[in-house]
Design a protein around this motif. Structure first.
Motif, PDB file in Angstrom:
ATOM      1  N   SER A 128       0.816  -1.214   0.000  1.00  0.00           N
ATOM      2  CA  SER A 128       0.000   0.000   0.000  1.00  0.00           C
ATOM      3  C   SER A 128       0.849   1.264   0.000  1.00  0.00           C
ATOM      4  N   ILE A 129       2.084   1.151   0.455  1.00  0.00           N
ATOM      5  CA  ILE A 129       3.009   2.293   0.417  1.00  0.00           C
ATOM      6  C   ILE A 129       3.648   2.388  -0.965  1.00  0.00           C
ATOM      7  N   GLY A 130       4.153   1.271  -1.457  1.00  0.00           N
ATOM      8  CA  GLY A 130       4.770   1.234  -2.785  1.00  0.00           C
ATOM      9  C   GLY A 130       5.862   2.269  -2.942  1.00  0.00           C
ATOM     10  N   GLN A 131       5.778   3.052  -3.993  1.00  0.00           N
ATOM     11  CA  GLN A 131       6.799   4.066  -4.288  1.00  0.00           C
ATOM     12  C   GLN A 131       6.433   5.437  -3.722  1.00  0.00           C
ATOM     13  N   GLU A 132       5.347   5.510  -2.981  1.00  0.00           N
ATOM     14  CA  GLU A 132       4.858   6.784  -2.475  1.00  0.00           C
ATOM     15  C   GLU A 132       5.328   7.062  -1.047  1.00  0.00           C
ATOM     16  N   THR A 133       5.096   8.271  -0.607  1.00  0.00           N
ATOM     17  CA  THR A 133       5.201   8.648   0.794  1.00  0.00           C
ATOM     18  C   THR A 133       3.772   8.868   1.244  1.00  0.00           C
ATOM     19  N   VAL A 134       3.316   8.080   2.225  1.00  0.00           N
ATOM     20  CA  VAL A 134       1.902   8.109   2.604  1.00  0.00           C
ATOM     21  C   VAL A 134       1.739   8.247   4.111  1.00  0.00           C
ATOM     22  N   THR A 135       0.541   8.664   4.504  1.00  0.00           N
ATOM     23  CA  THR A 135       0.193   8.744   5.919  1.00  0.00           C
ATOM     24  C   THR A 135      -0.375   7.401   6.374  1.00  0.00           C
ATOM     25  N   ALA A 136      -0.460   7.239   7.668  1.00  0.00           N
ATOM     26  CA  ALA A 136      -1.059   6.024   8.222  1.00  0.00           C
ATOM     27  C   ALA A 136      -2.511   5.896   7.777  1.00  0.00           C
ATOM     28  N   SER A 137      -3.221   7.009   7.668  1.00  0.00           N
ATOM     29  CA  SER A 137      -4.626   6.944   7.254  1.00  0.00           C
ATOM     30  C   SER A 137      -4.757   6.414   5.823  1.00  0.00           C
ATOM     31  N   VAL A 138      -3.810   6.696   4.960  1.00  0.00           N
ATOM     32  CA  VAL A 138      -3.829   6.147   3.602  1.00  0.00           C
ATOM     33  C   VAL A 138      -3.640   4.636   3.660  1.00  0.00           C
ATOM     34  N   ILE A 139      -2.745   4.182   4.512  1.00  0.00           N
ATOM     35  CA  ILE A 139      -2.510   2.737   4.663  1.00  0.00           C
ATOM     36  C   ILE A 139      -3.769   2.057   5.199  1.00  0.00           C
ATOM     37  N   VAL A 140      -4.424   2.690   6.170  1.00  0.00           N
ATOM     38  CA  VAL A 140      -5.679   2.163   6.715  1.00  0.00           C
ATOM     39  C   VAL A 140      -6.711   2.041   5.600  1.00  0.00           C
ATOM     40  N   GLU A 141      -6.847   3.076   4.805  1.00  0.00           N
ATOM     41  CA  GLU A 141      -7.819   3.083   3.712  1.00  0.00           C
ATOM     42  C   GLU A 141      -7.516   2.005   2.674  1.00  0.00           C
ATOM     43  N   ARG A 142      -6.257   1.859   2.331  1.00  0.00           N
ATOM     44  CA  ARG A 142      -5.876   0.909   1.274  1.00  0.00           C
ATOM     45  C   ARG A 142      -5.906  -0.543   1.729  1.00  0.00           C
ATOM     46  N   THR A 143      -5.697  -0.792   3.024  1.00  0.00           N
ATOM     47  CA  THR A 143      -5.642  -2.171   3.511  1.00  0.00           C
ATOM     48  C   THR A 143      -6.920  -2.639   4.186  1.00  0.00           C
ATOM     49  N   GLY A 144      -7.717  -1.691   4.675  1.00  0.00           N
ATOM     50  CA  GLY A 144      -8.920  -2.064   5.410  1.00  0.00           C
ATOM     51  C   GLY A 144      -8.650  -2.387   6.873  1.00  0.00           C
ATOM     52  N   MET A 145      -7.429  -2.186   7.328  1.00  0.00           N
ATOM     53  CA  MET A 145      -7.110  -2.411   8.738  1.00  0.00           C
ATOM     54  C   MET A 145      -7.723  -1.294   9.581  1.00  0.00           C
ATOM     55  N   THR A 146      -7.926  -1.589  10.852  1.00  0.00           N
ATOM     56  CA  THR A 146      -8.342  -0.533  11.767  1.00  0.00           C
ATOM     57  C   THR A 146      -7.121   0.351  12.032  1.00  0.00           C
ATOM     58  N   PRO A 147      -7.329   1.584  12.450  1.00  0.00           N
ATOM     59  CA  PRO A 147      -6.177   2.445  12.759  1.00  0.00           C
ATOM     60  C   PRO A 147      -5.235   1.846  13.814  1.00  0.00           C
TER      61      PRO A 147
END
Length: 123
Positions: free
Chosen positions: A40-59
């Motif tokens: 979900s991070i890949g080649q980007e710089t992302v926030t934890a909320s982006v990772i939550v959104e992309r993976t479906g995990m809870t915060p």
């Protein structure tokens, strides 16, 4: 579908995902959730909320996974420039190598999950 059949099918699905995770751990030393976070991070710089959104995990679960991959030196955490409370994540060189290895070598997909991965693939 009868309720008990549904539960039994879910048990089979859970077992297949466990087998997939065992393969990831054995070959790449990452769990399924860690691999999903890296992807979900890949080649980007992302926030934890982006990772939550992309993976479906809870915060809270994503936070634990991020701490784990940070401890494995697969990601680098940095503070936001405008908002110091905002955390950003980027793959480290080790993390990029791990993700590339997974992409290049793949994982053994359990038989039950094969139909999910073969749909939409080009021959």
């Amino acid at each position: 579908m009868e309720k008990i059949q549904c539960i039994c099918r879910m048990r089979e699905l859970f077992k297949a995902l466990s087998d997939l995770e065992a393969d990831l751990i054995a070959n790449y030393q990452v769990t399924l959730n860690e691999a999903m976070a890296l992807c979900s991070i890949g080649q980007e710089t992302v926030t934890a909320s982006v990772i939550v959104e992309r993976t479906g995990m809870t915060p809270s679960h994503a936070s634990k996974v991020l701490r784990s991959i940070e401890a494995k030196e697969l990601v680098i955490r940095s503070l936001g420039e405008q908002d110091k409370r905002q955390m950003y994540f980027v793959l480290s060189e080790k993390g990029r190598n791990c993700l590339e290895d997974i992409k290049r070598k793949g994982v053994r997909v359990p038989d039950l999950l094969v139909p999910l991965f073969s749909e939409g693939e080009e021959a």
